[in-house]
Structure formats: C-alpha cells, structure tokens
Motif scaffolding. Structure first.
Motif, PDB file in Angstrom:
ATOM      1  N   ASP A 139      -3.191  11.970   4.497  1.00 24.93           N
ATOM      2  CA  ASP A 139      -2.880  12.612   3.218  1.00 24.93           C
ATOM      3  C   ASP A 139      -4.033  13.489   2.761  1.00 24.93           C
ATOM      4  O   ASP A 139      -3.830  14.587   2.233  1.00 24.93           O
ATOM      5  CB  ASP A 139      -2.594  11.552   2.146  1.00 24.93           C
ATOM      6  CG  ASP A 139      -1.267  10.849   2.381  1.00 24.93           C
ATOM      7  OD1 ASP A 139      -0.428  11.409   3.118  1.00 24.93           O
ATOM      8  OD2 ASP A 139      -1.075   9.759   1.830  1.00 24.93           O
ATOM      9  N   GLN A 161       2.773   4.609   6.951  1.00 27.74           N
ATOM     10  CA  GLN A 161       1.861   5.125   7.973  1.00 27.74           C
ATOM     11  C   GLN A 161       1.193   3.994   8.759  1.00 27.74           C
ATOM     12  O   GLN A 161       0.358   4.247   9.625  1.00 27.74           O
ATOM     13  CB  GLN A 161       0.768   5.992   7.319  1.00 27.74           C
ATOM     14  CG  GLN A 161       1.234   7.375   6.869  1.00 27.74           C
ATOM     15  CD  GLN A 161       2.039   7.333   5.594  1.00 27.74           C
ATOM     16  OE1 GLN A 161       1.708   6.580   4.676  1.00 27.74           O
ATOM     17  NE2 GLN A 161       3.095   8.115   5.527  1.00 27.74           N
ATOM     18  N   LYS A 196      -5.584   4.663   6.203  1.00 23.04           N
ATOM     19  CA  LYS A 196      -4.308   5.313   6.493  1.00 23.04           C
ATOM     20  C   LYS A 196      -4.063   6.510   5.569  1.00 23.04           C
ATOM     21  O   LYS A 196      -3.143   7.301   5.800  1.00 23.04           O
ATOM     22  CB  LYS A 196      -3.152   4.323   6.353  1.00 23.04           C
ATOM     23  CG  LYS A 196      -3.220   3.149   7.323  1.00 23.04           C
ATOM     24  CD  LYS A 196      -3.167   3.612   8.764  1.00 23.04           C
ATOM     25  CE  LYS A 196      -3.196   2.412   9.707  1.00 23.04           C
ATOM     26  NZ  LYS A 196      -3.159   2.827  11.130  1.00 23.04           N
ATOM     27  N   GLY A 197      -4.867   6.623   4.527  1.00 23.16           N
ATOM     28  CA  GLY A 197      -4.721   7.750   3.623  1.00 23.16           C
ATOM     29  C   GLY A 197      -5.417   9.008   4.092  1.00 23.16           C
ATOM     30  O   GLY A 197      -5.329  10.055   3.454  1.00 23.16           O
ATOM     31  N   CYS A 215      -0.184   0.922   7.219  1.00 27.38           N
ATOM     32  CA  CYS A 215      -1.077   0.006   6.502  1.00 27.38           C
ATOM     33  C   CYS A 215      -0.295  -1.249   6.111  1.00 27.38           C
ATOM     34  O   CYS A 215       0.752  -1.175   5.472  1.00 27.38           O
ATOM     35  CB  CYS A 215      -1.659   0.673   5.251  1.00 27.38           C
ATOM     36  SG  CYS A 215      -2.754  -0.431   4.315  1.00 27.38           S
ATOM     37  N   CYS A 251       0.856  -1.184   0.000  1.00 31.05           N
ATOM     38  CA  CYS A 251       0.000   0.000   0.000  1.00 31.05           C
ATOM     39  C   CYS A 251       0.898   1.242   0.000  1.00 31.05           C
ATOM     40  O   CYS A 251       1.951   1.256   0.655  1.00 31.05           O
ATOM     41  CB  CYS A 251      -0.895   0.016   1.235  1.00 31.05           C
ATOM     42  SG  CYS A 251      -1.834   1.545   1.449  1.00 31.05           S
ATOM     43  N   HIS A 269       0.556   3.689   1.640  1.00 29.50           N
ATOM     44  CA  HIS A 269       0.581   4.215   3.003  1.00 29.50           C
ATOM     45  C   HIS A 269       1.185   3.216   3.995  1.00 29.50           C
ATOM     46  O   HIS A 269       0.884   3.271   5.185  1.00 29.50           O
ATOM     47  CB  HIS A 269      -0.846   4.578   3.446  1.00 29.50           C
ATOM     48  CG  HIS A 269      -1.571   5.453   2.467  1.00 29.50           C
ATOM     49  ND1 HIS A 269      -1.157   6.728   2.167  1.00 29.50           N
ATOM     50  CD2 HIS A 269      -2.675   5.214   1.697  1.00 29.50           C
ATOM     51  CE1 HIS A 269      -1.986   7.260   1.268  1.00 29.50           C
ATOM     52  NE2 HIS A 269      -2.901   6.363   0.964  1.00 29.50           N
ATOM     53  N   CYS A 310      -8.472   2.830   1.839  1.00 28.55           N
ATOM     54  CA  CYS A 310      -7.448   2.740   2.887  1.00 28.55           C
ATOM     55  C   CYS A 310      -7.608   3.871   3.896  1.00 28.55           C
ATOM     56  O   CYS A 310      -7.542   5.056   3.538  1.00 28.55           O
ATOM     57  CB  CYS A 310      -6.055   2.787   2.247  1.00 28.55           C
ATOM     58  SG  CYS A 310      -4.714   2.702   3.474  1.00 28.55           S
TER      59      CYS A 310
END
Length: 248
Positions: free
Chosen positions: A112, A88, A108-109, A90, A83, A85, A106
């Motif tokens: 962003d 971060q 974790k995005g 993921c 991924c 991310h 996702c």
C-alpha cells in the motif's frame, strides 16, 4: 478509517459505522449517540449538518470521542478485529484498541505504501504542470496590468463595515487584488472584519445567513492565498482557523 471485525455476528450494530460498515479505529459520537468513524462522519457533515443515521441536527464541533472508561468505550475497545491487510496475508487479530499500533508496523502494508508513493509522484507531476501553467498566466496577468485600457476602478467604498452578511463581497475584494493590495485599503481593518466574521461563525447563531459555512470557508481560503494583505502573525491566525475547521 475502520477495520473488519473478526466475527461480525458478535458485534453490536451500534458499534459499527453505518457509513463504511466497519469498526471505527477513531470513533466519534454524535449528540444523538450514534457512532461513526471520524473521517466518515466529517465527510458526511460537509454535505449535510445532520446525523447520517437519524438526521438530527449535528455539526462537526458537536462530535465527541468515546468517554474514557465508559461502558461504551470498554465495549468498543474489546471488539476483536482483523488487520486491514489480512487479504494480503497478514494473520494478525486483536482488539480494535490495539489495531492502530499494529497497522504502523505491519509489513503487509508495504504494498500500500508503494502504491501511495506512486500516486504521490503522479500528483507531483500534475502539480508541476499546473505550476508551469500558472507561470504563463502570471506573465499574461502582468501584461494586462500594464495595459491602460484595462484599468478598472477599485471595488471598495472606503467603509470597513464587512460582516457576516457581506462575506462574499469581502472575498471578492481580496481575490480581485490577491497579489497587489491597493494602497488605500487598510489591511489591518480588513483583517479585523475577517476575524469578527469568524468569531460569529464559531458562535453558530441561529440567524446566520444561508450558506454561511461555505462562504466563510471561501473567505479564509482566499485570504490564505493572498500575498500582500496580511502580516505574518495575521496569516498564521488565518491558517490556524482553516486547520481548526479542517478546511485545509
């Protein structure tokens, strides 16, 4: 856009974008069969009309998607990736063909997304400041228009003979009277000149003038900014040409 491979040593070099060194999410193939991310290759071709790898002549219109079901497409779709991310936190891994669907969900995005929202707000503030400046300049412009000492002759000889050799002159004519087309100029005939120039541009003649790409982009961008030259249908065509060439 690209993603990182799960195991770099298992990925053939030809399957990696040689510009960003990632696995392309939306791969494009050049006529000389080199693979790139679509965004990486389009950006490179804006600078030089040649393949970033071997320098063989190439335009953005010649880029192709991987043929569905081909050996190349099957090799690409089976590459295992992380991924975007993963740093971060993921832990998702899977095939590059499934990566786009994962990225959309996702969680974790979100960081962003927050960062992008902040950038959008900052850009909006800058745009507001520019709008204020443009409003002030418009006031000055209106005052100058009313000043008899600054009445210039119209830059038009009465002939509608603009072609690929005189695109710059046509751009200058429209930009000079961007918001107030002189009544003696036939906008429909001007539009026909623009359309003919674009048709010639699409045909990519070998004897096209130097800087034809940049000049055509300048002409269409100028037309899109005009307010009094074209009908709504004509303007829609101009905007579609800009979109087709990815100049917007």
């Amino acid at each position: 856009m690209s993603v990182a491979p799960l195991r770099t040593e298992e990925v053939p070099n030809d399957m990696m974008c040689s510009i960003c060194f990632g696995i392309p999410l939306r791969p494009k193939l050049t006529p000389c069969e080199h693979l790139f991310c679509d965004s990486c290759c389009l950006e490179a071709l804006q600078t030089t009309q040649s393949c970033p790898n071997c320098r063989q002549s190439c335009t953005h219109r010649e880029l192709q998607r991987l043929p569905q079901g081909s050996l190349l497409q099957r090799i690409w779709s089976d590459i295992a990736v992380k991924c975007p991310h993963h740093e971060q936190g993921c832990a998702w891994t899977g095939s590059v063909a499934d990566a786009v669907d994962h990225i959309e969900i996702c969680d974790k995005g979100e960081e962003d997304i927050g960062r992008l929202k902040k950038q959008v707000l900052e850009l909006q503030q800058k745009l507001d400041e520019k709008d204020e400046l443009l409003a002030k300049l418009d006031v000055v412009h209106q005052r100058l228009r009313r000043d008899p000492r600054l009445r210039f002759p119209i830059l038009f000889n009465g002939e509608y003979d603009f072609n690929r050799e005189s695109i710059v002159k046509l751009s200058q004519l429209i930009s000079r009277y961007l918001e107030n087309k002189p009544s003696q100029i036939d906008a429909n005939k001007i539009y026909n000149c623009i359309r003919n120039c674009y048709v010639d541009f699409q045909k990519e003649y070998e004897d096209n003038p130097e800087n034809y790409y940049d000049n055509m982009r300048m002409l269409l961008t100028t037309c899109a900014a005009s307010r009094s030259w074209f009908t709504q249908k004509q303007m829609n065509n101009i905007l579609s040409w800009l979109t087709e060439e990815q100049w917007t």
